[in-house]
Scaffold this active site. Structure first.
Site: not given
Length: 531
Positions: A217, A292, A325, A426
């Site tokens: 997906k 992750e 990331c 973040e």
């Protein structure tokens, strides 16, 4: 690698219609892309239902779609099939039905087919590069020279590693132990928008090599190269149902995929809240998950570091418009070299060119989506309101955004508190913060570096090998770089600690996740005589 998840878009603003194409096909940067799902070796459209009929859905000929826009200038690229529970069931069912045959396929043949897929990707690097640049806004030169070749490498690496996968037999009181890796079953792979095909292939390659079947997906903001990849895999001879691609929103098709009882592995890259929901759903069927989930990584600059190298490392964090990331977004510099270091950084930032990612001269392209730019800007505005100072950047690039793109200036903030939102959360955009620690105080440097809920990566700049070893050993991080950044080997483990994720990918660690490990113990005696 772990961006915030995208959600259904509000009603799109009026825009020029995409070019006229055959049904279910969009032409993107001159490349035809099928906009339907790939399920069981066939192209499948989504039927329009009340669940998918909304202001953000186009319905035509009884199909449900959503509009994919380019972050470069906001133009619509395609109307993409919008999956739901029916498509999720069909895709998992196709993967379930194909699993016994694929699991029984000899490793050498699985490896050959993965190499054939890699050959197909290699032959279409230019098509994949131009389509993905249009779709996610990353630099075309990077897609051509680094990202798409890495897709090829991902496939070849795990094909070759499959053939080398082995554990030495060992003895227990005269009994022989033999370790083997058994395919686990259908795997659902949910991938992000910041490096769509590269990160998808990083999951697909080991899952298929291990003998699992896959339902992919892709992120709804960047679905196009996943569709091209399905065509390439089919043309390479991958059997029907071994790879399936289902497009759509997480709340509509993603949740249905992870809830299916026939799924035996789930790998997800994205946000912490979504990972928690997936884990809760997967727990009902005891399905192993690999997550992750991003980070808030530090760059520690010690006074003995090469100042030019340290500045280069800092500016490298603006790669992919900060949508990485692993980016070391928190710069921690020893007080005595703060001003010299900052001067070098500002000189380098001033030389960066922001603009159209298709231009070879561009260094920083757009962010992915207007809503994401608003999110990034919100972080910066709140930090400035709280007393932070923008020594460069600090807002949208208005010259470019007025043309319809999603461009945010490379930004460096000083005068930030350790417990502030901008330091702790973040941002996932071209935004860095700079703090200092007392001269010679490694303890304080380590304390500041570890003082977030994340633990994905860390970067050190130092001229002292012993210091690098001391400090690196104390950092909470899945990867530590010393005087370098983003050097990655697929044989090495990758993953994060704390809220940065669960599990490790790469090398044999990928096979450990995608397989059920088996130990067969054989007695030294008791064999029946032949004949």
């Amino acid at each position: 690698m772990a961006p915030p998840d995208s959600d259904p878009d509000p009603a799109p603003a009026p825009a020029p219609a995409p070019p006229s194409n055959p049904p279910h096909t969009a032409t993107v940067a001159g490349v035809p892309v099928d906009t339907r799902h790939w399920i069981g070796g066939e192209r499948i459209a989504s039927a329009a239902t009340s669940a998918t009929a909304s202001a953000s859905t186009a319905t035509s000929a009884a199909t449900a779609t959503f509009t994919d826009h380019s972050p470069i200038d906001g133009t619509p690229l395609a109307e993409i099939a919008r999956g739901g529970a029916d498509e999720a069931r069909a895709a998992v069912g196709a993967a379930r039905d194909a699993f016994p045959g694929w699991a029984a396929t000899p490793p050498g043949e699985r490896a050959r087919l993965l190499h054939a897929v890699a050959d197909g990707v290699e032959a279409r690097i230019e098509d994949l590069a131009v389509v993905e640049t249009a779709d996610n806004g990353a630099l075309l030169r990077s897609h051509r020279r680094g990202v798409m070749p890495r897709v090829v490498h991902n496939l070849r690496h795990f094909a070759d590693r499959l053939l080398a996968l082995a554990h030495d037999d060992f003895e227990t009181r005269g009994h022989t132990n033999h370790v083997s890796w058994d395919p686990a079953g259908p795997a659902v792979l949910i991938t992000p928008w910041n490096a769509p095909l590269m990160l998808a292939s990083w999951k697909i390659a080991p899952a298929l090599a291990a003998g699992n079947t896959v339902v992919l997906k892709p992120a709804e903001w960047t679905p196009l190269t996943a569709s091209l990849f399905a065509d390439i895999a089919h043309e390479a001879g991958l059997p029907a149902g071994v790879l399936n691609v289902v497009q759509g929103y997480g709340a509509e098709v993603g949740e249905a995929l992870v809830a299916d009882p026939d799924v035996r592995r789930i790998s997800f890259t994205g946000s912490v809240p979504t990972a928690r929901r997936i884990a809760a759903t997967a727990g009902a069927h005891l399905v192993p998950c690999s997550f992750e989930l991003g980070g808030k990584s530090p760059l520690l600059v010690f006074a003995d570091a090469d100042p030019q190298l340290a500045a280069d490392l800092a500016v490298e964090q603006f790669d992919n418009a900060g949508q990485v990331c692993l980016a070391a977004t928190r710069i921690l510099v020893e007080e005595s070299v703060r001003d010299v270091f900052l001067g070098h950084v500002l000189d380098r930032v001033a030389k960066l060119t922001q603009g159209d990612p298709r231009d070879e001269a561009t260094d920083v392209g757009p962010n992915i989506h207007p809503r994401h730019v608003e999110r990034v800007d919100g972080f910066v505005r709140r930090a400035l309101d709280a007393g932070a100072k923008a020594v460069t950047g600090g807002g949208r690039n208005t010259e470019l955004t007025e043309r319809g793109g999603n461009y945010y200036l490379p930004t460096l903030l000083t005068d930030v508190a350790q417990d502030s939102e901008i330091v702790q959360e973040e941002v996932f955009g071209p935004v860095l913060t700079l703090q200092t620690f007392p001269d010679g105080d490694e303890d304080e440097a380590v304390r500041l570096a570890n003082d977030t809920r994340f633990g994905l990566a860390a970067t050190l700049a130092t001229g002292d090998r012993e210091r690098a070893a001391r400090v690196g050993a104390r950092l909470v991080a899945g990867t530590v770089w010393v005087n370098c950044f983003f050097v990655r080997d697929l044989s090495a483990p990758f993953g994060g600690s704390r809220a940065s994720g669960i599990g490790r990918e790469g090398g044999d660690w990928s096979f450990d996740f995608y397989c059920d490990l088996k130990n067969t113990v054989t007695a030294p005696k008791g064999w029946a005589p032949h004949g």
